[in-house]
Scaffold this motif. Sequence first.
Motif, PDB file in Angstrom:
ATOM      1  N   THR A 119      67.254  10.976  55.488  1.00  0.00           N
ATOM      2  CA  THR A 119      66.077  11.609  55.078  1.00  0.00           C
ATOM      3  C   THR A 119      66.271  13.276  55.977  1.00  0.00           C
ATOM      4  O   THR A 119      66.190  14.349  54.844  1.00  0.00           O
ATOM      5  N   LEU A 120      65.615  12.744  57.659  1.00  0.00           N
ATOM      6  CA  LEU A 120      65.761  14.089  57.878  1.00  0.00           C
ATOM      7  C   LEU A 120      67.598  14.760  57.642  1.00  0.00           C
ATOM      8  O   LEU A 120      67.402  16.352  57.933  1.00  0.00           O
ATOM      9  N   GLY A 121      68.099  14.598  57.298  1.00  0.00           N
ATOM     10  CA  GLY A 121      69.932  15.317  57.271  1.00  0.00           C
ATOM     11  C   GLY A 121      69.484  15.757  56.448  1.00  0.00           C
ATOM     12  O   GLY A 121      69.753  17.280  55.696  1.00  0.00           O
ATOM     13  N   VAL A 122      69.554  14.767  54.715  1.00  0.00           N
ATOM     14  CA  VAL A 122      68.605  15.986  53.246  1.00  0.00           C
ATOM     15  C   VAL A 122      67.872  16.923  53.754  1.00  0.00           C
ATOM     16  O   VAL A 122      68.199  17.962  52.844  1.00  0.00           O
ATOM     17  N   HIS A 147      58.478  19.091  51.407  1.00  0.00           N
ATOM     18  CA  HIS A 147      57.902  18.174  51.315  1.00  0.00           C
ATOM     19  C   HIS A 147      57.686  17.174  51.066  1.00  0.00           C
ATOM     20  O   HIS A 147      57.203  15.956  51.514  1.00  0.00           O
ATOM     21  N   ARG A 148      58.872  16.891  49.176  1.00  0.00           N
ATOM     22  CA  ARG A 148      58.584  15.839  48.781  1.00  0.00           C
ATOM     23  C   ARG A 148      59.648  14.483  50.209  1.00  0.00           C
ATOM     24  O   ARG A 148      59.299  13.643  50.210  1.00  0.00           O
ATOM     25  N   TYR A 149      60.668  14.723  50.558  1.00  0.00           N
ATOM     26  CA  TYR A 149      61.222  14.162  51.357  1.00  0.00           C
ATOM     27  C   TYR A 149      60.221  13.893  52.840  1.00  0.00           C
ATOM     28  O   TYR A 149      60.363  13.001  53.300  1.00  0.00           O
ATOM     29  N   ALA A 150      59.250  14.858  53.388  1.00  0.00           N
ATOM     30  CA  ALA A 150      58.833  14.794  54.157  1.00  0.00           C
ATOM     31  C   ALA A 150      57.867  13.640  54.177  1.00  0.00           C
ATOM     32  O   ALA A 150      57.309  12.926  54.574  1.00  0.00           O
ATOM     33  N   GLU A 151      56.835  13.251  52.760  1.00  0.00           N
ATOM     34  CA  GLU A 151      56.635  11.993  52.550  1.00  0.00           C
ATOM     35  C   GLU A 151      57.248  11.249  52.460  1.00  0.00           C
ATOM     36  O   GLU A 151      56.442   9.941  53.191  1.00  0.00           O
ATOM     37  N   MET A 152      58.179  10.677  51.884  1.00  0.00           N
ATOM     38  CA  MET A 152      58.523   9.827  52.499  1.00  0.00           C
ATOM     39  C   MET A 152      59.171   9.370  53.634  1.00  0.00           C
ATOM     40  O   MET A 152      59.658   8.474  54.583  1.00  0.00           O
ATOM     41  N   LEU A 153      58.968  10.053  54.819  1.00  0.00           N
ATOM     42  CA  LEU A 153      59.590  10.255  56.004  1.00  0.00           C
ATOM     43  C   LEU A 153      58.185   9.697  56.856  1.00  0.00           C
ATOM     44  O   LEU A 153      58.159   8.462  57.897  1.00  0.00           O
ATOM     45  N   GLU A 154      57.322  10.290  56.247  1.00  0.00           N
ATOM     46  CA  GLU A 154      55.470   9.566  55.961  1.00  0.00           C
ATOM     47  C   GLU A 154      55.356   8.528  56.313  1.00  0.00           C
ATOM     48  O   GLU A 154      54.936   7.207  56.910  1.00  0.00           O
ATOM     49  N   ASP A 155      56.225   7.231  54.997  1.00  0.00           N
ATOM     50  CA  ASP A 155      56.106   6.000  54.719  1.00  0.00           C
ATOM     51  C   ASP A 155      56.591   5.343  56.037  1.00  0.00           C
ATOM     52  O   ASP A 155      56.309   4.708  56.015  1.00  0.00           O
ATOM     53  N   LEU A 156      57.445   6.093  56.129  1.00  0.00           N
ATOM     54  CA  LEU A 156      59.065   5.392  56.996  1.00  0.00           C
ATOM     55  C   LEU A 156      58.441   5.239  58.701  1.00  0.00           C
ATOM     56  O   LEU A 156      58.552   4.010  58.862  1.00  0.00           O
ATOM     57  N   ALA A 157      57.852   5.632  58.484  1.00  0.00           N
ATOM     58  CA  ALA A 157      57.557   5.695  60.440  1.00  0.00           C
ATOM     59  C   ALA A 157      57.232   4.588  60.799  1.00  0.00           C
ATOM     60  O   ALA A 157      57.133   4.426  62.177  1.00  0.00           O
ATOM     61  N   PRO A 158      55.994   4.077  60.315  1.00  0.00           N
ATOM     62  CA  PRO A 158      55.383   2.851  60.410  1.00  0.00           C
ATOM     63  C   PRO A 158      56.024   1.452  60.945  1.00  0.00           C
ATOM     64  O   PRO A 158      55.764   0.943  61.955  1.00  0.00           O
ATOM     65  N   ALA A 159      56.521   1.666  60.276  1.00  0.00           N
ATOM     66  CA  ALA A 159      57.827   0.694  60.539  1.00  0.00           C
ATOM     67  C   ALA A 159      59.175   0.889  61.081  1.00  0.00           C
ATOM     68  O   ALA A 159      60.336  -0.364  61.594  1.00  0.00           O
ATOM     69  N   ALA A 160      58.675   1.614  61.972  1.00  0.00           N
ATOM     70  CA  ALA A 160      60.705   2.565  62.508  1.00  0.00           C
ATOM     71  C   ALA A 160      60.795   1.998  64.030  1.00  0.00           C
ATOM     72  O   ALA A 160      59.616   1.807  64.635  1.00  0.00           O
ATOM     73  N   SER A 161      61.708   3.046  65.173  1.00  0.00           N
ATOM     74  CA  SER A 161      60.985   2.624  66.351  1.00  0.00           C
ATOM     75  C   SER A 161      60.600   3.148  66.680  1.00  0.00           C
ATOM     76  O   SER A 161      60.777   4.742  66.224  1.00  0.00           O
ATOM     77  N   PRO A 162      59.823   3.621  68.257  1.00  0.00           N
ATOM     78  CA  PRO A 162      59.145   4.407  68.653  1.00  0.00           C
ATOM     79  C   PRO A 162      59.961   6.312  68.610  1.00  0.00           C
ATOM     80  O   PRO A 162      59.365   6.966  67.618  1.00  0.00           O
ATOM     81  N   ALA A 163      61.271   6.192  68.840  1.00  0.00           N
ATOM     82  CA  ALA A 163      62.133   7.295  68.584  1.00  0.00           C
ATOM     83  C   ALA A 163      62.263   7.926  67.583  1.00  0.00           C
ATOM     84  O   ALA A 163      62.092   8.945  66.888  1.00  0.00           O
ATOM     85  N   ALA A 164      62.515   7.159  66.718  1.00  0.00           N
ATOM     86  CA  ALA A 164      62.842   7.308  65.323  1.00  0.00           C
ATOM     87  C   ALA A 164      61.231   8.044  64.981  1.00  0.00           C
ATOM     88  O   ALA A 164      61.500   8.449  63.822  1.00  0.00           O
ATOM     89  N   ALA A 213      58.718   8.838  66.114  1.00  0.00           N
ATOM     90  CA  ALA A 213      58.747  10.100  66.251  1.00  0.00           C
ATOM     91  C   ALA A 213      59.051  11.552  66.008  1.00  0.00           C
ATOM     92  O   ALA A 213      58.667  12.672  66.294  1.00  0.00           O
ATOM     93  N   ARG A 214      60.348  11.079  66.582  1.00  0.00           N
ATOM     94  CA  ARG A 214      61.853  12.521  64.733  1.00  0.00           C
ATOM     95  C   ARG A 214      60.552  12.740  64.118  1.00  0.00           C
ATOM     96  O   ARG A 214      60.742  13.830  63.269  1.00  0.00           O
ATOM     97  N   ALA A 215      60.591  11.250  63.129  1.00  0.00           N
ATOM     98  CA  ALA A 215      59.950  11.611  61.835  1.00  0.00           C
ATOM     99  C   ALA A 215      58.847  12.468  61.449  1.00  0.00           C
ATOM    100  O   ALA A 215      58.669  13.136  60.524  1.00  0.00           O
ATOM    101  N   ARG A 216      57.981  12.322  62.725  1.00  0.00           N
ATOM    102  CA  ARG A 216      56.183  12.619  62.679  1.00  0.00           C
ATOM    103  C   ARG A 216      56.641  13.791  62.440  1.00  0.00           C
ATOM    104  O   ARG A 216      55.673  14.993  62.713  1.00  0.00           O
ATOM    105  N   ALA A 217      57.608  14.636  63.545  1.00  0.00           N
ATOM    106  CA  ALA A 217      57.513  15.638  64.255  1.00  0.00           C
ATOM    107  C   ALA A 217      57.871  16.208  63.631  1.00  0.00           C
ATOM    108  O   ALA A 217      57.322  17.641  62.699  1.00  0.00           O
TER     109      ALA A 217
END
Length: 591
Positions: A435-438, A470-487, A489-493
């Motif tokens: 998603t970050l790449g997209v 912003h649509r893809y950022a909403e996907m990142l927001e949904d993914l962040a709780p189940a991700a590793s701490p480093a990933a 953090a990148r998603a939330r930033a």
Amino acid sequence: METFELILFLLTAVIASSILDKFLPPLSLPLVQIALGAALALAVPTPLEWGIDPELLLILFIAPLHFNESRHVDSGALWKNRWGIASLSVGLVFAIVAACGATLHALLPAVPLAAACALGGAMGSTDAVAVTALTHDRRFGRRHEALLKGEALFNDVTGTVVFQCCLTILATGSFSLLHAGEEFALDLFGGFFGGLIMGLLAWGLLQVLRRTGLDNPTLHVMLELLLPFVIYLAAKSLHIGAVIAVVASGLMLSLLPQRHTAATARTKLQAQSVWTTLEFVLNGIIFVVLGMQLPRLLEPAAEGSLGDPATLLGVVVVLTLVLEGVRFLWLLAMDVRAAIARGDGVRSCFAREALRGTLAMALAGAKGGITLSLMLTLTASAALSAAGRATLVSIASGMIVLTLVLADFAVPALTPSKRSAKRTRDRVDAEIDLTLGVIASIEADAHLTGAVKGAAVDAVDEPATVIVMHRYAEMLEDLAPAASPAAAARARAEVARVRGLYDQLDGIARRAARWDEGEGDMEGEESPAAPSLSDQFHQMRETHDAVEDVQAQALVRELQLIKAMVADDSIDAAHAKDLRNDVYIQQLVLD
């Protein structure tokens, strides 16, 4: 008018159950629907209060649900486990009939042994609707899931034939093994091969319509919806197994070759949407109807007219434990045989995780619509007294509820959910990277796509780009709780950065709206000339078109990124397939 009101009443109950399910997370949707149906039956008088035609229950609900399930079942897995499915569909049903029949006759000697075995025959039929609801989100393992689904599709015949033979013995006092064998063969093999032929004829009809140019998505979907009812009625007129015929025709349609073009893809997508909605409605209605029948069927037992209610409840509990125990021992024996065939050794079947899986599979064989429809036919049997019929129906109703409750609470505790199994941390991290790449590719392509200028958006060069980001950022927001701490953090930033751009765009739109209302700028800046209504609509249309262009380009970039991630082993083939399917669906929606 009364029938129309009943249909609206049932649809409203299904919608209400779906809403209630969100507030009752420990309960599965089928159990919520049964409870709601029972509550409504006690509160509001309806025509269903006086019973429902068992044949109507089969043709309206069981036939289309079995047809749709058989079209999407993994036929390769069914064939691979064909002997195991046959063992569950025939051998296990006879074991349940013997165990439940003998136990019930021993507990209640007043119930004839043939009638007790008839109850066992009805209990041999696993409810495919309940099994589908359970296996949809639980991970049983590929072999166990194939066995469960195959059993639910094919064991109805054995249970029905045994049930009818027991009623014949009860009425005449005699039994012909030859006649029972003929009836079983006609129902099973006649229904299966008759269904295959009718499925082939249906496929041929669809091919002829397509080649003559008469086929279109609407006609195709309507024919698909009509097929299970036509096949069921044709099988009944031929005196072969109707439910098996519907299942076999669905399997035949899934195996026959289909053309793969853009037009057939759109037709398939439309048909899938219609069937998904219909499946939800029919599943909901059948469980609501089941719930509405329970107060009427259990009322004699609760009032004590059938004897001590506590004794009857004890009988229900004991019979349910016998039923589940027989299923568990039979499945454990099958697992032992499979382990020996694989060369794994018997000891592996008695490991804790293996026993948990076997127990979960045993409890997942809940009873439902088929069992209820068979037991309701007892009301027309003159071989039993009214009290005897009421006793058997009340016991069967109690066992249906208890098996559903056990499946609802025990199976989730014994098996992990597919969602949690798929949503591993590594997979989530990979999806965040994708998603970050997209988002980065969308931003890099901003000078090529999405440029929109206008009175409301002059200060932002690429509003369409920001909207899609912003649509893809909403996907990142949904993914962040189940991700590793480093990933995470990148998603939330990235979410914070994109949200800042989106808020800037939103602020410009709000300022333009205030200017249109003549309020002017807060700092005293004079408002520009307000655009005309046609200009505003034109700008909105241009922005919408630009957003679609950016979204289409983003999906293309996403497919490229998925391919690159597979090449460098960031994701496996199965994960890539799931991600690509999501992209293909979005592309079809855009088209």
